[in-house]
Design an enzyme around this catalytic site. Sequence first.
Site, PDB file in Angstrom:
ATOM      1  N   ARG B  91     -47.061 -99.458 -28.939  1.00 39.52           N
ATOM      2  CA  ARG B  91     -46.110 -99.063 -27.891  1.00 39.52           C
ATOM      3  C   ARG B  91     -45.898 -97.559 -27.875  1.00 39.52           C
ATOM      4  O   ARG B  91     -45.898 -96.909 -28.908  1.00 39.52           O
ATOM      5  CB  ARG B  91     -44.738 -99.702 -28.142  1.00 39.52           C
ATOM      6  CG  ARG B  91     -44.691-101.193 -27.985  1.00 39.52           C
ATOM      7  CD  ARG B  91     -43.281-101.671 -28.332  1.00 39.52           C
ATOM      8  NE  ARG B  91     -43.301-102.993 -28.878  1.00 39.52           N
ATOM      9  CZ  ARG B  91     -42.925-104.095 -28.196  1.00 39.52           C
ATOM     10  NH1 ARG B  91     -42.504-103.989 -26.962  1.00 39.52           N
ATOM     11  NH2 ARG B  91     -42.983-105.267 -28.755  1.00 39.52           N
ATOM     12  N   HIS B 457     -23.271 -79.184   6.628  1.00 41.19           N
ATOM     13  CA  HIS B 457     -21.849 -79.089   6.957  1.00 41.19           C
ATOM     14  C   HIS B 457     -21.129 -80.390   6.662  1.00 41.19           C
ATOM     15  O   HIS B 457     -20.086 -80.415   5.994  1.00 41.19           O
ATOM     16  CB  HIS B 457     -21.703 -78.708   8.440  1.00 41.19           C
ATOM     17  CG  HIS B 457     -20.287 -78.617   8.898  1.00 41.19           C
ATOM     18  ND1 HIS B 457     -19.648 -79.635   9.544  1.00 41.19           N
ATOM     19  CD2 HIS B 457     -19.388 -77.625   8.772  1.00 41.19           C
ATOM     20  CE1 HIS B 457     -18.407 -79.266   9.814  1.00 41.19           C
ATOM     21  NE2 HIS B 457     -18.222 -78.050   9.369  1.00 41.19           N
ATOM     22  N   ARG B 619      -8.671 -66.492   1.196  1.00 44.71           N
ATOM     23  CA  ARG B 619      -9.751 -65.609   1.653  1.00 44.71           C
ATOM     24  C   ARG B 619      -9.507 -65.215   3.104  1.00 44.71           C
ATOM     25  O   ARG B 619      -9.238 -66.076   3.940  1.00 44.71           O
ATOM     26  CB  ARG B 619     -11.089 -66.335   1.519  1.00 44.71           C
ATOM     27  CG  ARG B 619     -12.268 -65.464   1.898  1.00 44.71           C
ATOM     28  CD  ARG B 619     -13.581 -66.176   1.662  1.00 44.71           C
ATOM     29  NE  ARG B 619     -13.790 -67.252   2.616  1.00 44.71           N
ATOM     30  CZ  ARG B 619     -14.825 -68.100   2.561  1.00 44.71           C
ATOM     31  NH1 ARG B 619     -15.715 -67.998   1.588  1.00 44.71           N
ATOM     32  NH2 ARG B 619     -14.955 -69.052   3.453  1.00 44.71           N
ATOM     33  N   GLU B 744     -20.284 -61.840  -3.442  1.00 44.34           N
ATOM     34  CA  GLU B 744     -21.305 -62.654  -2.776  1.00 44.34           C
ATOM     35  C   GLU B 744     -22.550 -61.838  -2.490  1.00 44.34           C
ATOM     36  O   GLU B 744     -23.648 -62.357  -2.367  1.00 44.34           O
ATOM     37  CB  GLU B 744     -20.783 -63.151  -1.430  1.00 44.34           C
ATOM     38  CG  GLU B 744     -19.515 -63.946  -1.511  1.00 44.34           C
ATOM     39  CD  GLU B 744     -18.817 -63.996  -0.168  1.00 44.34           C
ATOM     40  OE1 GLU B 744     -18.938 -65.022   0.514  1.00 44.34           O
ATOM     41  OE2 GLU B 744     -18.151 -63.003   0.203  1.00 44.34           O
ATOM     42  N   GLY B 765     -18.880 -65.987  -4.974  1.00 46.59           N
ATOM     43  CA  GLY B 765     -19.279 -66.936  -3.942  1.00 46.59           C
ATOM     44  C   GLY B 765     -20.758 -67.188  -4.181  1.00 46.59           C
ATOM     45  O   GLY B 765     -21.620 -66.504  -3.644  1.00 46.59           O
ATOM     46  N   THR B 766     -21.040 -68.154  -5.031  1.00 43.34           N
ATOM     47  CA  THR B 766     -22.428 -68.292  -5.487  1.00 43.34           C
ATOM     48  C   THR B 766     -23.355 -68.866  -4.421  1.00 43.34           C
ATOM     49  O   THR B 766     -24.568 -68.734  -4.551  1.00 43.34           O
ATOM     50  CB  THR B 766     -22.498 -69.146  -6.774  1.00 43.34           C
ATOM     51  OG1 THR B 766     -21.601 -70.233  -6.645  1.00 43.34           O
ATOM     52  CG2 THR B 766     -22.146 -68.314  -7.974  1.00 43.34           C
ATOM     53  N   ASN B 767     -22.809 -69.482  -3.384  1.00 42.46           N
ATOM     54  CA  ASN B 767     -23.700 -69.923  -2.310  1.00 42.46           C
ATOM     55  C   ASN B 767     -24.366 -68.711  -1.656  1.00 42.46           C
ATOM     56  O   ASN B 767     -25.586 -68.628  -1.559  1.00 42.46           O
ATOM     57  CB  ASN B 767     -22.917 -70.691  -1.234  1.00 42.46           C
ATOM     58  CG  ASN B 767     -22.487 -72.057  -1.727  1.00 42.46           C
ATOM     59  OD1 ASN B 767     -23.027 -72.555  -2.710  1.00 42.46           O
ATOM     60  ND2 ASN B 767     -21.531 -72.642  -1.047  1.00 42.46           N
ATOM     61  N   ASP B 768     -23.525 -67.788  -1.222  1.00 39.70           N
ATOM     62  CA  ASP B 768     -24.075 -66.606  -0.574  1.00 39.70           C
ATOM     63  C   ASP B 768     -24.824 -65.724  -1.563  1.00 39.70           C
ATOM     64  O   ASP B 768     -25.847 -65.134  -1.230  1.00 39.70           O
ATOM     65  CB  ASP B 768     -22.962 -65.810   0.115  1.00 39.70           C
ATOM     66  CG  ASP B 768     -22.639 -66.398   1.482  1.00 39.70           C
ATOM     67  OD1 ASP B 768     -23.208 -67.454   1.805  1.00 39.70           O
ATOM     68  OD2 ASP B 768     -21.843 -65.817   2.219  1.00 39.70           O
ATOM     69  N   CYS B 830     -16.069 -69.869  -6.877  1.00 40.46           N
ATOM     70  CA  CYS B 830     -15.638 -70.912  -5.966  1.00 40.46           C
ATOM     71  C   CYS B 830     -16.867 -71.416  -5.222  1.00 40.46           C
ATOM     72  O   CYS B 830     -17.928 -70.848  -5.325  1.00 40.46           O
ATOM     73  CB  CYS B 830     -14.588 -70.389  -5.001  1.00 40.46           C
ATOM     74  SG  CYS B 830     -15.090 -68.918  -4.119  1.00 40.46           S
TER      75      CYS B 830
END
Lengths: 874, 874
Positions: B91, B457, B619, B744, B765-768, B830
């Site tokens: 196995r 979204h 903001r 950002e 703002g870690t997305n941007d 955030c």
Amino acid sequence: MEKMIYYFGEGNKDMKGLLGGKGANLNEMKNLEIPVPPGFTITTEVCDAYYKNDKKLPEGLMSEVKKNVEKVEKELGKEFGGDDPLLFSVRSGAAVSMPGMMDTVLNLGLNEKTVKALIEKTKNPRFAYDSYRRFIQMFSNVVLGIDMSEFELILDRKKETKGVELDTELDADDLKEVAEEYKKMLKEKHNINFPEDPYEQLEKAIEAVFGSWNNDRAITYRRIHDIKGLLGTAVNVQAMVFGNMGENSGTGVAFTRNPSTGENKFYGEFLMNAQGEDVVAGIRTPQPISELEKTMPKVYKQLVEIYKKLENHYKDMQDMEFTIQEGKLYLLQTRTGKRTAHAALKIAVDMVEEGLIDKKTAVMRIDPNSLDQLLHKRLDEVAKEKMKEEGALLAKGLPASPGAAVGKVVFNAETAKEWADGGEKVILVRTETSPEDIEGMNAAEGILTARGGMTSHAAVVARGMGICCVAGCSDITVNEEEGYFRAKDLTVKEGEYITLDGNTGEVMKGEIPTVDPDISGDFGKLMGWADSFRKLQVKTNADTPQDAQRAKDFGAEGIGLCRTEHMFFEGERIKAVREMILSKTPEERKKALDKIEPYQQEDFEGLFKVMDGLPVIIRLLDPPLHEFLPKEEEDIEALAKEMNISAQEIKDIVAEMHEFNPMLGFRGCRLGVQYPEINAMQARAILKAAMKVKEEGANPVPWIEVPLVGHVKELKLIKEIVEREAEMLGVKGKIDYKIGTMIEVPRAAITADEMAEEADFMSFGTNDLTQMGCGFSRDDAGKFLGKYVEYNIYEKDPFQSIDQNGVGKLMQICIEGARKTKPDMHIGICGEHGGEPESVKFCHKIGLNEVSCSPFRVPIARLAAAQAAIEDEE
Amino acid sequence: MEKMIYYFGEGNKDMKGLLGGKGANLNEMKNLEIPVPPGFTITTEVCDAYYKNDKKLPEGLMSEVKKNVEKVEKELGKEFGGDDPLLFSVRSGAAVSMPGMMDTVLNLGLNEKTVKALIEKTKNPRFAYDSYRRFIQMFSNVVLGIDMSEFELILDRKKETKGVELDTELDADDLKEVAEEYKKMLKEKHNINFPEDPYEQLEKAIEAVFGSWNNDRAITYRRIHDIKGLLGTAVNVQAMVFGNMGENSGTGVAFTRNPSTGENKFYGEFLMNAQGEDVVAGIRTPQPISELEKTMPKVYKQLVEIYKKLENHYKDMQDMEFTIQEGKLYLLQTRTGKRTAHAALKIAVDMVEEGLIDKKTAVMRIDPNSLDQLLHKRLDEVAKEKMKEEGALLAKGLPASPGAAVGKVVFNAETAKEWADGGEKVILVRTETSPEDIEGMNAAEGILTARGGMTSHAAVVARGMGICCVAGCSDITVNEEEGYFRAKDLTVKEGEYITLDGNTGEVMKGEIPTVDPDISGDFGKLMGWADSFRKLQVKTNADTPQDAQRAKDFGAEGIGLCRTEHMFFEGERIKAVREMILSKTPEERKKALDKIEPYQQEDFEGLFKVMDGLPVIIRLLDPPLHEFLPKEEEDIEALAKEMNISAQEIKDIVAEMHEFNPMLGFRGCRLGVQYPEINAMQARAILKAAMKVKEEGANPVPWIEVPLVGHVKELKLIKEIVEREAEMLGVKGKIDYKIGTMIEVPRAAITADEMAEEADFMSFGTNDLTQMGCGFSRDDAGKFLGKYVEYNIYEKDPFQSIDQNGVGKLMQICIEGARKTKPDMHIGICGEHGGEPESVKFCHKIGLNEVSCSPFRVPIARLAAAQAAIEDEE
């Protein structure tokens, strides 16, 4: 503030920051024993204190002023407000010249009492009253803020009453009455008693000069000319001398060399029995300076001695103002003379050969930006002025690419090409240009667009091609379909002649004669010296052998950026490119790519031949693919027909390829990750071209560059594609190729230590690095960047000059990281910034190996690089 | 490689990397004197060597194998290939469990000779021939690569001939014939002589197991489950024991506690006279483990002793496999048992209370991501399965937001709101959602979209609201206008019921019963322990008092991000907002803003009240203004009518506001630089709200945050606007407000030392920051990011988990810079990453002060933060 006032001679020429340019040079001239009217300079620190003190003069200043006035009184044996009245001029003077921006008061010290004393002393009542009424007028305007027109009205009325036309036709009594009426008007209309006390006059005049430092026009001037970091203006209080005291008096301006041509010959003009303002007013025509030798040979001889002394002392061409008062010569000012680009070059080279300055100094004397003028055709200024007087000026846009262009107006790229092929000179006029217009732009003499800024497509491409361009000319509206544009109320139709001035942005109707660039021996000499100092390599951005050759002629040491996509638009290729994009399978895509490959290979062969032995950096396909697809309905239909698919199908593909933020979308190496066959084709074309050129006996040095890399694994992946082709073609060990990366994505800069593991070289794409680093879309920032520069948020447009504090820091992080992994990593920069002097200097400072710029900017970069190296040494 | 093979007992449980999970635990059980069939483990290093050696077993391996086989022979008194034949199972077993992904061979050692010896020994020819034919089948498939169907065909034919239905109905002779036919088929069809030599069988089986490490399904499994950095698989060669040797034999699986509920009660099932595969095949129904006590009380007692010993030893719930061969119990495997989220929580808390583990261990035992399931309503699994069997499943999309939703289908936000207000439960179904749908989304039980990914979204908003969402469900087509959607061949109309499973992405027709979240005392206990360990503050992203209250209930310590623009869409406000955007003068704009101000103030008052005493980070307006303008023709017309201007005028403004790259365009603080009156209004609304709430006796702590700052001077400028309002309102000294900045833009991170001069706090703002740092548009990256994760360029989708190596480095540069200027700078994060466990742990590691996430992610962040702190300690 140790010392608020410098009596002339206490300071020297190196104290410009404290005494202003005018003050420092007056002090220096005194030290050189050149005759200057005595006086003193109130420092810029006092100006600074004035503003910090809520616009009040610092305590004790006026008592210091009084001491210095007394020194002048003693030196001249005259008395301020006394029987042999001493009069003063009160002038501004900052460290940087701001001509006409700040205020001046002349003849200060006159009042009811001293005007009579002056008559007594000079026996010249007309002179005295004329001086008096001028003083009232000037003081009232500058110090009291009364509108000049109120005085002109009184003067005009007086001339009318007397039935004369010129001021000079008024006699002493008239002028006395005028002075009285001035004072009456001040009292009645403004409730102002004109100050009689000379010290009150002086104090108020000093305050007014300080106040003028922050008037609107001065602030605007400093912003426009990017003048920063000054404390304020100095104030020069100097005994008046008069050039209008009779036929043995006069005034003039002279240059130690010809400021237009640079010729080493005393140059200038003068006017007898006149004051400076008479020369400016243009009522009488001044005589050339050589005539002074005949009129006043002694004075002339003295002036010649002085100018030689000054030039020898300052070791640069001087611009002097002088006054002769009753046969006695006074120098009122000396400063480094402004000159044309042509003159600057000649003067610098001549002075080296005369042993006056060394080569480094000569190199530092030339403004790199001014070289642009030397390399392009320009308009005959005399002819241009004449035609403008006749109403030829149609509009004014942005001077987007230097030079001059005369030709027939056309409104689309095809016609431009067609007419140019038929031997016509054409100017391409469009609302804005797009990549599809490249061929037409190349065929045109010049380009005019109604929209777009200094970094618009038209501007960037035109500069690259060295073609004159006026962009963003919002005064015109273009109707491309019907073939005309409108400017003011005029309509210009296809085929009519216009002339563009790329140095000023002017658009003129008709043909204006042009002058060819005159790159004389001096140019070559100076550039040779520059090359001997600089450390940075200077390469060029070029996509065609023609551009490459031109750049090489301008001194380029290789190609720093060849944009392969530019080759995709030409002629038949675009068809195959579109076929490739519309492919549904890798097989179809390969078939289309096979058609493109021979074209690409041919292009690269051309570049390798021109750049024999020099590196050619070739960037793999970069732009989003949708840029290659047609946008207009009719073009889509044509393509559909050609490709034998429906127009709807193409529209669907275009729609599917639409991106919200194409700048951050599917482009650069992302194309190669998705469709490796594209990069494989390009690698083959490059390497096969190199092999072929090598077989023909030349030495190709291909550097293959991967765009838009953000992660080292992307680079690795594309590198593997290239290496696989190299393996298959058997070029290993035969062709010395390198594979490197663009640094455009902030992540790439931040992880440069990892990038360096895979990259043989790196090149900053500072346009994109700025877009991503600062978060500005270059296409959209026009809407708000104006306010940013206005509010001084960014000191300069970051797309024009590298944002050293931000983007520049990213670059430094990158360099540090890369060289930690590979200490001898070759790092360069390409794109617009690579030809901008401040940016080039920054590149030197942070230790780059090369800059690359458009062909016409190569000399600019060479010079800027040399200056950076010299500054560095110092 | 010092040692290639570990005889069971030579290794231990901590050697999973070398021996695999199964091997390590077999060794450990041997050490614990638990009865396991003897055998040995070939290390993962051998697997690694196999691949490095061009898929050849390393030299000397087989002689080592032989030595170990001889040890087993000696231990059992049997002979491999001999008269009392020893049979082996072979196995796989890697350090991380990959169930069913790799290959196994059982009954190895059987051949024409040993099958007869086995009959001799067991007196059970049917058992022997069944084992033989199974072995041939398995070996041929796994080792020789022959398709399983070829064997099934023979077996089926045999059953047909005999007129039976089940394998068990075939007798010894039948099976003997089957085995012969198998071998014949191999010979005739594939020209393979089935190997008779047991050692040849063993060598080939070992190779096959190593080979299966890189089969497609194993590679895919590792990719999907993000399993990295392993050397390979180990191979366990173990003496066979048989559960199918009669009625005193059997086989089973057991858990030390209930894996579904966590109840501390022995749990499992068994089947007498059967092999493991019979249990899996599901032909016979196994009995609950408690029945074993009756059937074989001694064995049961022994098993209970063993399970207690194992759980005590491993200090975690165990999942065991056992076989009873002729009354003798053997353990074949033990491993940590998988469990539901509910069970995991109960087991962890129980074990602490039993004194088995400490609180830290309990906290480390819970997967933060699993908490999501505990906080939301879920479907009744039994009912759901039943309805699915009846064909209720319509489609499957992305599990974009957890939970379950049952309601009537509606196709627009207005209807959703209307129906919900009328007491109906509704599910909003849209092709995709936009900010205008917010109110309707809030009113709905669940959201279903045909397009958009996990960060669309709909997904982001739904997660924020804690509403169940299935997104990107490409199986459906939505016709919003006509009010239906299609899935498969079914049409679902407005008003019909559907059910969404947000945990799986399933969409079902009809109503399925739901189960409410059961946040029992265990949840509170564990979260309390977590809070006692964590260092990071956990705040929430919330724009409404309801969200804020929910988050506070979930343990949020304030609001880390309130997006003011979300407030702009509600009800009447959008009118005033549009009026503001369409304003032509600052006066008009001010007038419109005056209308918005009271709404904003009211919103903020609500938030301050809920978060009494806790910071509320607000903001300032962030999105591009064109997001607030209507896009559809009819909406434009309606607005035009309302505003009393022409539709064309609005269209022109919309066109003028169009941006090529809105992500990098006119938004964030750039709005405030251009139109300071917008930020001034917001500052007033915030500060007035704070004053009002304070007067009412609460303690508001407003932190005002400036978005999209790239240059410290932008921050300074906006700060001045806010300070001016604060001055005018006289709040200084009364309200303890702070002014900080989002980070950002990469430039902001790079220049954090300068930013810190002006900022009181910072929030990533870690997305941007990811969009700009990596150069990915989140809206477009879907087109290529798939390949990126597939090629492992980015290990994880950087929009889901922070790209620690790249974006994370930017964050570290920022923190270092900021704290150089202000050592105690408060820095947070955030956005989506703030609730993702790996990202939260990274935030702890780099020294952030807080994370902020949507309300339902608050407990997840709290737990992840605690785990990070505990890991850090260790």
